[in-house]
Design an enzyme around this catalytic site. Sequence first.
Site, PDB file in Angstrom:
ATOM      1  N   SER A   1      52.555  40.489  42.052  1.00 50.40           N
ATOM      2  CA  SER A   1      52.627  39.169  42.689  1.00 50.40           C
ATOM      3  C   SER A   1      53.222  38.208  41.687  1.00 50.40           C
ATOM      4  CB  SER A   1      51.223  38.694  43.073  1.00 50.40           C
ATOM      5  OG  SER A   1      51.250  37.328  43.417  1.00 50.40           O
TER       6      SER A   1
ATOM      7  N   TYR B   1      42.180  37.227  41.322  1.00 45.65           N
ATOM      8  CA  TYR B   1      43.254  38.059  41.895  1.00 45.65           C
ATOM      9  C   TYR B   1      44.489  37.988  41.000  1.00 45.65           C
ATOM     10  CZ  TYR B   1      47.240  39.006  45.082  1.00 45.65           C
ATOM     11  OH  TYR B   1      48.408  39.462  45.659  1.00 45.65           O
TER      12      TYR B   1
ATOM     13  N   LYS C   1      46.587  41.046  39.163  1.00 46.08           N
ATOM     14  CA  LYS C   1      48.021  41.291  39.343  1.00 46.08           C
ATOM     15  C   LYS C   1      48.762  41.237  37.998  1.00 46.08           C
ATOM     16  CE  LYS C   1      48.302  42.170  43.699  1.00 46.08           C
ATOM     17  NZ  LYS C   1      48.832  43.446  44.193  1.00 46.08           N
TER      18      LYS C   1
END
Length: 249
Positions: A137, A150, A154
């Site tokens: 991401s 998160y 990533k």
Amino acid sequence: MTNLTDSTVFLTGSNRGIGRALAEALLRAGVLKLYAAARDTAAIADLTAAHPDRVIPVTLDVTKAADIAQAVAAAKDTTLLINNAGVAGFTSSMSENAVEKARFEIDVNYIAPLALTQAFAPVLKANGGGGVVSVSSIAALSNFPVLGTYSASKAAVHSLMQAFRAELAAQGTYVGTVYPGPVDTDMAAGLESEKTPAADVAQAILDGIAAKQAEIFPDAASQGMIAVHDKDRHELEAMTGSFLPAAQA
Ligand SMILES: NC(=O)c1ccc[n+]([C@@H]2O[C@H](COP(=O)([O-])OP(=O)(O)OC[C@H]3O[C@@H](n4cnc5c(N)ncnc54)[C@H](OP(=O)(O)O)[C@@H]3O)[C@@H](O)[C@H]2O)c1
């Protein structure tokens, strides 16, 4: 891997979102075979019915070692592995459940691509080198505090793929990492920002793979952010840092 039409692809999380769009784009691109992995393969029954000669459904929870071992044994002709499955807790690092959510995100977003890439590497080698691509991401490169834990998971897979790129070079394996911005899928449903359609992102990912790009920025938002990142990393941190959890905004 020479090009997509010669490829036998193993794709995780193929039942919805970017994975589903990738499955459709891969079939349109003319791949030889697609191992379409999902926790519930009933959700891809339509794909299997439409392409019975090319789509092989595989039941796979990417966090389960036994599922991975079984999948690799059943897909020994794979030439391209795509680690797409992912989860986002939308957890501020300051929230009460941040540790629990971070463990879950690390498991799916980082440990699973590690386990799958390691398990498929000998298969790719035996098939001439092939390739492995993981969907990270843009949040890997600059943390969005609204999904702070998160973003960190990533970043972990971003770093991991750099390690695989170096370690698998000797066996001729192409290693790519994808850094999408916001994409219009279930995952980003709660995110208030412009989102790129999953089909457009999927096509851009395949274009990047065909060009053997090490880093693929598949949408206008991620391309804009990487331009800032390359120009001024701290300016980007200020930009993504403005996506604060509601309580702190
Ligand atoms: N959407 C965005 O804005 C965005 C931006 C940047 C990067 N990404 C990344 O793009 C990838 C795809 O995301 P998406 O937007 O398509 O999300 P999504 O619509 O929520 O789909 C997630 C996919 O991952 C699968 N998955 C989750 N946990 C799994 C597990 N333990 N085992 C096997 N499959 C599992 C889901 O399967 P189930 O249906 O069984 O849950 C589903 O197929 C992810 O890696 C995500 O982090 C997304």
